[in-house]
Design an enzyme around this catalytic site. Structure first.
Site, short mmCIF file in Angstrom:
data_model
loop_
_atom_site.label_atom_id
_atom_site.label_comp_id
_atom_site.label_asym_id
_atom_site.label_seq_id
_atom_site.Cartn_x
_atom_site.Cartn_y
_atom_site.Cartn_z
CG HIS A 138 53.97 27.57 64.79
ND1 HIS A 138 54.22 28.21 65.99
CD2 HIS A 138 54.98 27.95 63.96
CE1 HIS A 138 55.32 28.93 65.88
NE2 HIS A 138 55.81 28.79 64.65
CD GLU A 139 56.25 26.20 60.89
OE1 GLU A 139 56.51 27.07 60.04
OE2 GLU A 139 56.79 26.16 62.02
CG HIS A 142 55.06 31.13 60.52
ND1 HIS A 142 55.26 32.33 61.17
CD2 HIS A 142 55.71 30.19 61.28
CE1 HIS A 142 55.97 32.13 62.27
NE2 HIS A 142 56.24 30.84 62.36
CD GLU A 189 58.66 31.25 65.21
OE1 GLU A 189 58.07 30.27 65.70
OE2 GLU A 189 58.95 31.34 64.01
#
Length: 374
Positions: A138-139, A142, A189
């Protein structure tokens, strides 16, 4: 990342996506904003010029001095996950990652010059290996999308709004920007959740991680299907008052609610778009410069229109009904005008004794209305 850098990549075989563009997994609303920003000449340069004003250098020094930097020597299992995630999403430069002492489970990717990833001890202690892998992915998602630049600016503006709260107009202006950025932030997100799934490639682990963020480390007391049922109940329950309360509840948040994130990710995991990526068919970074801003906004608008049309929320259903009614009315009026003036272009409407009074046109229109309502 070179082949030699993969010595600690976990043994479980996962698909890799060479050259993948972040557009492949970005939520339509997130993608349209990012495509537009990337097309603005010099935009990144201007943002990075703000680094002297933003507390980025201070944050870096803070994490370096008061957190634990992930490496082969410290939190090596997280380091393996980080390198694995960068390998799968083909992110060449592995961003630095820190573990900071905080009982609240959280993770973030910030930075203007280069992204840094921070996870809290609360999160590390809460999640198992596969759930944590999805969070690391997930990060990294980003970082690949370039979200860290805009997220850092949001943190700065939020802090600024608190400092100038005593200036009425100044605070209103800043908060308007903050509110808009938070809406984008929430969509980003959802994009990163998708990146986490592409890295972990285990939808159940992603679901469990989101469920734990909502209910804590009591997995034996929770059920993924029941958790997803909550999301469905949240969307369709209540009346218009509840719809307004939902909006008010989410406005100050930077993240969507956990049940909503789980439902959105489950839906995407079952979509054709996800399957195409897993089959190796996805946009490439080499094509990013040729991306159409207009097409991206059109896709985003289409997504919102589809959301309104299929939503079970009372307010969204009302909006959809009004929009549909307006469309039917416009079509009906357009048809009547075409019948009236189209006939006139061919010599005018028929006189009454030829069986063509204007009243018949209205009668047909009324009948058409009745048919449309069935």
């Amino acid at each position: 990342m070179t082949e030699n850098d993969q010595g600690n990549v976990p043994s479980r075989q996962r698909k890799r996506f060479p050259g993948i563009s972040s557009r492949a997994y970005e939520h339509p609303a997130d993608r349209s904003a990012l495509v537009a920003l990337r097309k603005l000449s010099g935009f990144d340069t201007v943002f990075k010029a703000l680094s002297g004003l933003l507390p980025e250098r201070s944050l870096r020094l803070l994490f370096l001095s008061d957190s634990v930097r992930v490496s082969d020597a410290q939190f090596s299992h997280l380091n393996d996950m980080l390198r694995d995630a960068c390998y799968i999403l083909d992110l060449e430069k592995v961003p630095p990652m820190y573990v900071t002492q905080d009982p609240k489970p959280n993770a973030m990717c910030i930075g203007l010059d280069e992204p840094i990833i921070v996870v809290t001890t609360g999160l590390v202690e809460l999640l198992d290996e596969e759930e944590m892998r999805a969070v690391v992915g997930h990060e990294v998602g980003h970082a690949l999308s370039g979200h860290s630049v805009y997220r850092t600016v949001l943190l700065f503006l939020t802090s600024l709004a608190l400092k100038i709260a005593w200036i009425p107009l100044g605070n209103v202006a800043i908060m308007a920007i903050v509110t808009a950025l938070r809406e984008w932030f929430r969509k980003s997100e959802l994009s990163a959740d998708r990146a986490g799934l592409l890295v972990g490639q285990d939808v159940q682990s992603s679901m469990r991680g989101l469920m734990k963020l909502a209910g804590g480390n009591h997995l034996h007391e929770m059920n993924v299907d029941a958790f997803l049922a909550q999301a469905d109940e949240y969307e369709k329950s209540g009346d218009l008052r509840d719809s307004v309360l939902k909006i008010l509840n989410v406005l100050p948040r930077t993240h969507p609610f956990a049940t909503v994130r789980a439902a959105e990710l489950k839906k995407w995991s079952e979509s054709r778009d996800f399957q195409r990526i897993m089959d190796g068919h996805y946009p490439k970074r080499s094509e990013d410069k040729d991306t159409s801003v207009t097409d991206s906004f059109r896709e985003s608008a289409g997504h919102y229109a589809d959301t309104v049309r299929t939503s079970k929320d009372p307010l969204m259903k009302l909006v959809g009904d009004i929009a549909g009614g307006a469309g039917d009315l416009a079509g009906d009026l357009g048809g009547r005008l075409r019948n009236r003036f189209g006939g006139g272009a061919q010599g005018g409407p028929k006189p009454a004794d030829e069986g063509g009074p204007a009243g018949d046109t209205e009668g047909d229109g009324t009948k058409g209305d009745g048919d449309a309502k069935k």
